[in-house]
Design a protein around this motif. Structure first.
Motif, mmCIF file in Angstrom:
data_model
loop_
_atom_site.group_PDB
_atom_site.id
_atom_site.type_symbol
_atom_site.label_atom_id
_atom_site.label_comp_id
_atom_site.label_asym_id
_atom_site.label_seq_id
_atom_site.Cartn_x
_atom_site.Cartn_y
_atom_site.Cartn_z
ATOM 1 N N ARG A 846 0.890 -1.140 -0.029
ATOM 2 C CA ARG A 846 0.069 0.058 -0.056
ATOM 3 C C ARG A 846 1.139 1.219 -0.114
ATOM 4 N NH1 ARG A 846 -4.489 1.309 -2.046
ATOM 5 N NH2 ARG A 846 -5.861 -0.024 -0.734
ATOM 6 N N GLU A 847 1.829 1.104 0.699
ATOM 7 C CA GLU A 847 2.914 2.131 0.870
ATOM 8 C C GLU A 847 3.535 2.537 -0.671
ATOM 9 O OE1 GLU A 847 4.445 2.017 5.613
ATOM 10 O OE2 GLU A 847 5.376 1.123 3.924
ATOM 11 N N ASP A 849 2.102 1.690 -3.601
ATOM 12 C CA ASP A 849 0.933 2.446 -4.310
ATOM 13 C C ASP A 849 1.003 3.780 -4.122
ATOM 14 O OD1 ASP A 849 0.261 -0.190 -5.562
ATOM 15 O OD2 ASP A 849 -1.206 -0.585 -4.156
ATOM 16 N N ILE A 850 0.899 4.230 -2.866
ATOM 17 C CA ILE A 850 0.633 5.634 -2.550
ATOM 18 C C ILE A 850 1.949 6.494 -3.194
ATOM 19 C CG2 ILE A 850 0.486 7.205 -0.744
ATOM 20 C CD1 ILE A 850 -1.119 5.226 0.716
ATOM 21 N N ALA A 854 2.190 9.658 -5.858
ATOM 22 C CA ALA A 854 2.952 10.812 -5.321
ATOM 23 C C ALA A 854 3.950 11.140 -6.261
ATOM 24 C CB ALA A 854 3.536 10.798 -3.913
ATOM 25 N N ASP A 860 -2.262 14.524 -2.067
ATOM 26 C CA ASP A 860 -3.114 13.760 -1.107
ATOM 27 C C ASP A 860 -4.542 13.713 -1.567
ATOM 28 O OD1 ASP A 860 -0.229 13.755 -0.089
ATOM 29 O OD2 ASP A 860 -0.993 14.965 1.743
ATOM 30 N N ILE A 863 -4.821 11.239 -4.332
ATOM 31 C CA ILE A 863 -4.440 10.134 -4.373
ATOM 32 C C ILE A 863 -5.479 9.058 -3.352
ATOM 33 C CG2 ILE A 863 -2.835 8.425 -2.816
ATOM 34 C CD1 ILE A 863 -0.708 10.544 -3.414
ATOM 35 N N ALA A 864 -6.112 9.888 -2.318
ATOM 36 C CA ALA A 864 -7.004 9.234 -1.598
ATOM 37 C C ALA A 864 -8.232 8.612 -2.504
ATOM 38 C CB ALA A 864 -7.610 10.363 -0.436
ATOM 39 N N LEU A 867 -7.365 5.871 -4.613
ATOM 40 C CA LEU A 867 -7.319 4.490 -3.909
ATOM 41 C C LEU A 867 -8.704 4.237 -3.040
ATOM 42 C CD1 LEU A 867 -3.761 4.608 -2.974
ATOM 43 C CD2 LEU A 867 -4.601 3.339 -5.027
ATOM 44 N N VAL A 874 -3.794 8.445 3.508
ATOM 45 C CA VAL A 874 -2.382 8.614 2.732
ATOM 46 C C VAL A 874 -1.468 9.450 3.507
ATOM 47 C CG1 VAL A 874 -2.048 10.262 0.515
ATOM 48 C CG2 VAL A 874 -4.078 8.854 0.812
ATOM 49 N N HIS A 877 0.532 7.283 5.217
ATOM 50 C CA HIS A 877 1.513 6.115 4.823
ATOM 51 C C HIS A 877 2.799 6.878 4.037
ATOM 52 C CE1 HIS A 877 -0.477 2.335 4.973
ATOM 53 N NE2 HIS A 877 -1.757 3.038 4.320
ATOM 54 N N LEU A 878 2.349 8.164 3.562
ATOM 55 C CA LEU A 878 3.572 8.950 3.017
ATOM 56 C C LEU A 878 4.572 9.236 4.132
ATOM 57 C CD1 LEU A 878 1.925 11.292 0.590
ATOM 58 C CD2 LEU A 878 3.522 9.862 0.191
#
Length: 899
Positions: A846-847, A849-850, A854, A860, A863-864, A867, A874, A877-878
């Motif tokens: 998941r990290e 993917d984010i 990015a 952010d 991205i939210a 996904l 988000v 994870h970032l």
């Protein structure tokens, strides 16, 4: 239950391996989810041909010993039939109970239990093409999974997507969803290396990646078809593309046919119309076929809509176009064309639209206006669609327009380095026009062809005097327009003069050696004068100023010059030469990336020069083995097309690289290539080639006069007016161990520019003092400039100095630094990228993917939305990703370009 694996042939196994490229992580995630206790289902989603079924089979193969596999396959013909795909499992169910969910569930489960008892392993229901499942069957499968009676492994197209019950499992967090991404360019290169071998030109991977859009099925079809028709072939061990891809071969045609079989007649007609006319107005197509088939094809991602005030339709995969058009009979194509033209109220406004309409008309045998044919021919030649350009030009009937048409044909011959044939066409029309427009047509291309054939500038301009004489004749015949005619012909003559001297790199060497100081009559003349000034500065050792002049020329020239379509690439080559000479590798890479960002056919014409430039950078950096491989591949590309006349330079550099690594047989072959090739047009590049040949001969041994010859080449006039050339020669002397070169380098040092000169002069200063500490500092300076060969020499000298002084600790340190530099010099291309990939391996899926989103520049919030998670998730994870990767923010993430 799973016997298909035993039937795989070797080619199929290879194709599966290709399809799994880049899917190792997806495979691991799916296997782990099935084995674990958190998820009851794994959902594989992606576009058609992306590799879902292959990945599904690989997951089953990995789990074979631990599960009881039971297969269910969605079918478009049963999408609206409740429990239709479960027919083989519920054959004993009475008809009156066939619609009862409870009865179907009981019967289906009974059959599954028989399978499970036979193996003793848990049930795994494998569902392919799940987007074609009916809702009732999807509900049954979800019931089984939710109850823990079986696990699901599901593959589905992203559009139209999963039935609602299966999608609900993901919403509830008990299904692992894996979205299969298109292949990256690097993964495409990996597939080609596995299928063809390591010697594949980089532009081959780039062109195939762009054409397939990262779709493994389309990529494999393109590779097979290109090999079959000779577009992709192997020469001297190197795989290259000999011409633009043919996208209607047997493999691709088969793929498209299978796609069409799944569509309704209305949808097939829509696809045909869009393929024949793209880009075409959405309103126009909907008028012909209705809104529903267009909406379905958009939803299923077979056609796309361009965002504009007047939306246009085009195929989702551009390579489907030729295939679809090839499947339509000429009679049907003509019928569709007539139907469409009746509804059109204007000609296409875009270049692509015009080319498609003219091409479509020619395919149907329909009459096309001469001016439209000529416009299409010019546009096609500019886009390197040489076959279309020649076909359109050949159909032009108007005598005056035929002159322009013939110049277009000559340009397509220039694209493929057939300069003699281009000359024969242009010579017949040179200085022959009855109007000033016709008189000037093709004159710049004529001069470029003469230069490419090796004629010196003075000779070319003497022959070009016929243009001035023709202008005077025409002015006498039309006294009312005499002023304009004479001004136009003189301006063109001045532009030709600036061009041929810039191509040859011949500038005035009197009174300070300035290039022609006169004012520029037009943009082209000014650009060529700046290019010539850049070369003069480069020869003087002013690499930074030379780069600035070439960059200014590139900026001032603009784009869209019909005759001099190669002007931008010519100016890029001059700017890149300055950047490489100065050691500004980043600037050089940026310039070269601009060429490779062009259309695929452009890469075939100019790609060889790009590869040659990359090879020269590697050679200057001390990476001789890599340089030899890259330059060898560049030579094969340049055999096909060499509009910049770089073959001799490339062969000389390849010879020097081969000599550096002691590959005597290859060195002999490269030297023979150099000696047989016409010399480079540019005087600077000619001298540079001669230097590298002398250096290579010295490296191979038994060439005692090498240093003297190099020194002479660096000072062709016996004075200090060519400090840049002299620097190149002395750097080679220094690499050969000539310590006397160091003193002269230090004399030149104040007038030299660029990090490469600074670092090598730093080493020369250390050679002069021969102090270990000075050598150590010089090694660091060369490392900073990424000159690994000179850095290793400096550290070696430092180690020797410390050894003589008995300083064992510092000797070991210097030797360690020397080894690091030699390792960098011997490293394989791409290892730096591997380091970034290894760093990303610290992240969870998941990290990653984010982080990937990015890197693409999404906020952010975006991205939210992408996904379907919260913004807080988000951000969290970032934050954790930054900590794991030891970076401070987005701009330092691996893969983010630096400014």
């Amino acid at each position: 239950m799973d016997s298909s694996r035993n039937r795989a042939t070797a080619p199929e196994a290879a194709e599966e391996s290709n399809a799994l490229t880049g899917r190792t992580e997806d495979l691991g995630s799916a296997v782990e989810a099935i084995k674990g206790n958190t998820h009851v289902a794994v959902l594989l989603l992606g576009d058609s041909g992306i590799g879902k079924s292959t990945l599904l089979e690989s997951v089953v193969a990995h789990l074979r010993a631990d599960v009881t596999p039971v297969r269910i396959h969605g079918s478009p013909s049963l999408t609206n039939v409740p429990y239709g795909v479960l027919g083989p499992f519920i054959v004993g169910l009475p008809v009156q109970e066939a619609t009862s969910q409870l009865a179907v569930l009981r019967t289906f489960w009974s059959r599954l239990e028989e399978e499970r008892r036979a193996t003793g392993n848990p049930l795994l229901l494998i569902v392919d093409d799940a987007h074609d499942l009916d809702e009732a069957t999807a509900g049954i499968l979800v019931e089984l999974a939710a109850a823990g009676w079986a696990k699901l492994l599901v593959a589905s197209a992203t559009r139209p997507g999963l039935p609602e019950p299966l999608l609900q499992l993901w919403f509830e967090g008990i299904a692992q969803r894996i979205d299969l991404r298109p292949l990256t360019q690097r993964q495409t290169g990996d597939i080609l290396a596995r299928a063809l071998g390591p010697q594949v030109l980089p532009n081959v991977a780039e062109i195939l990646w762009e054409a397939s859009e990262g779709n493994p099925l389309l990529l494999n079809g393109l590779i097979d078809d290109a090999k079959s028709d000779g577009t992709l072939l192997q020469r001297n061990g190197v795989w290259l593309l000999t011409r633009p891809l043919n996208s209607h071969g047997d493999r691709l045609s088969d793929v498209v046919r299978r796609q069409l079989l799944r569509r309704t007649p209305e949808e097939r007609q829509t696809l045909n119309l869009v393929a024949l006319a793209e880009p075409v107005s959405r309103e126009l197509i909907e008028t012909m076929v209705g809104e529903d088939p267009v909406a379905v094809l958009i939803e299923h991602e077979l056609i796309r809509v361009t965002p504009s005030p007047h939306p246009q339709l085009r195929l989702w995969h551009s390579i489907y176009g030729d295939t679809l058009r090839n499947l339509i009979s000429p009679a049907r194509s003509l019928q569709l064309r007539q139907s469409l033209l009746r509804l059109m109220d204007s000609e296409p406004t875009s270049a692509e639209g015009l080319l498609r309409q003219v091409s479509w008309s020619m395919e149907c045998g329909a009459e096309v206006d001469d001016r439209q044919l000529l416009r299409a021919a010019v546009l096609a030649s500019r886009l390197h669609q040489d076959d279309l350009a020649r076909q359109a030009a050949a159909l032009v009937k108007d005598p005056d327009l035929q002159v322009v048409a013939r110049s277009v044909t000559a340009r397509t011959l220039f694209n493929t380095s057939d300069y003699a044939a281009a000359r024969d066409i242009l010579e017949a029309d040179f200085a022959q026009g009855l109007s000033v427009a016709v008189l000037l047509t093709g004159t710049l291309m004529w001069a470029a062809v003469q230069a490419a054939l090796g004629h010196p500038p003075a000779e070319i301009m003497a022959r070009a005097g016929a243009l001035l004489a023709a202008g005077e004749r025409l002015a006498a015949e039309h006294p009312e327009d005499a002023g304009g005619i004479l001004a136009a012909t003189r301006e063109r003559y001045a532009t030709m003069h600036a061009m041929v001297f810039a191509l040859a790199g011949e500038y005035s060497e009197d009174a300070g050696g300035a290039a022609d100081p006169g004012p520029s009559g037009n943009v082209l003349e000014g650009a060529f004068k700046l290019a010539l000034e850049s070369e003069r500065l480069l020869v003087q050792g002013k690499a930074v100023q030379a780069f600035a002049a070439a960059s200014q020329a590139l900026e001032s020239a603009g784009a869209g010059h019909e005759e001099l379509y190669f002007l931008a690439e010519f100016l890029v080559a001059r700017a890149a030469a300055a950047a490489i000479h100065g050691g500004d590798w980043k600037a050089a890479d940026t310039l070269l990336a601009g060429v490779t960002a062009g259309p695929g056919p452009n890469l075939i014409s100019f790609g060889g020069g790009v590869h040659a430039a990359h090879g020269i950078i590697l050679l200057y950096q001390g990476k001789a083995a890599q340089a030899m491989t890259t330059l060898s591949a560049a030579l094969e590309s340049l055999r096909l097309a060499d509009p910049q006349q770089l073959f001799a330079l490339t062969a000389a550099m390849a010879f020097a690289a081969a000599a550096e690594v002691g590959a005597k047989d290859k060195a002999a072959a490269f030297l023979a290539e150099y000696e047989a090739a016409p010399r480079a047009v540019s005087r600077y590049l000619r001298v540079l080639s001669e230097m590298e040949v002398v250096y290579g001969k010295a490296r191979l041994g038994n060439y005692p006069g090498a240093v003297d010859e190099l020194r002479a080449l660096g000072r062709p006039h016996g004075d200090g007016s060519t400090a840049g050339l002299e620097f190149d020669s002395l750097a080679l002397c220094l690499a050969l161990g000539d310590r006397e070169a160091a003193a002269r380098l230090l004399e030149l040092r104040p007038g030299l520019e660029g990090p490469r000169a600074a670092a090598i002069c730093h080493y020369a200063a250390a050679v002069s003092t021969d102090e270990a500490a000075d050598h150590l500092e010089a090694g660091k300076a060369c490392e900073d400039a990424e000159l690994w060969g000179f850095a290793a020499l400096a550290y070696d000298a430092a180690a020797n100095g410390y050894r003589s002084a008995g300083d064992t600790l510092r000797e070991r340190m210097a030797l360690s630094q020397r080894k690091r530099c030699l390792d960098r010099a011997d490293s394989v291309a791409g290892q730096e990228e591997d380091a970034a990939t290894d760093a990303l391996g610290l992240l969870t899926r998941r990290e990653r993917d984010i982080v990937a989103l990015a890197v693409r520049g999404l906020s952010d919030r975006q991205i939210a939305a992408e996904l379907q998670v919260s913004i807080r998730t988000v951000e969290g994870h970032l934050y954790r990703s930054y900590a794991k990767l030891n970076v401070k923010g987005r701009d330092q993430l691996p893969g983010v370009p630096t400014s």
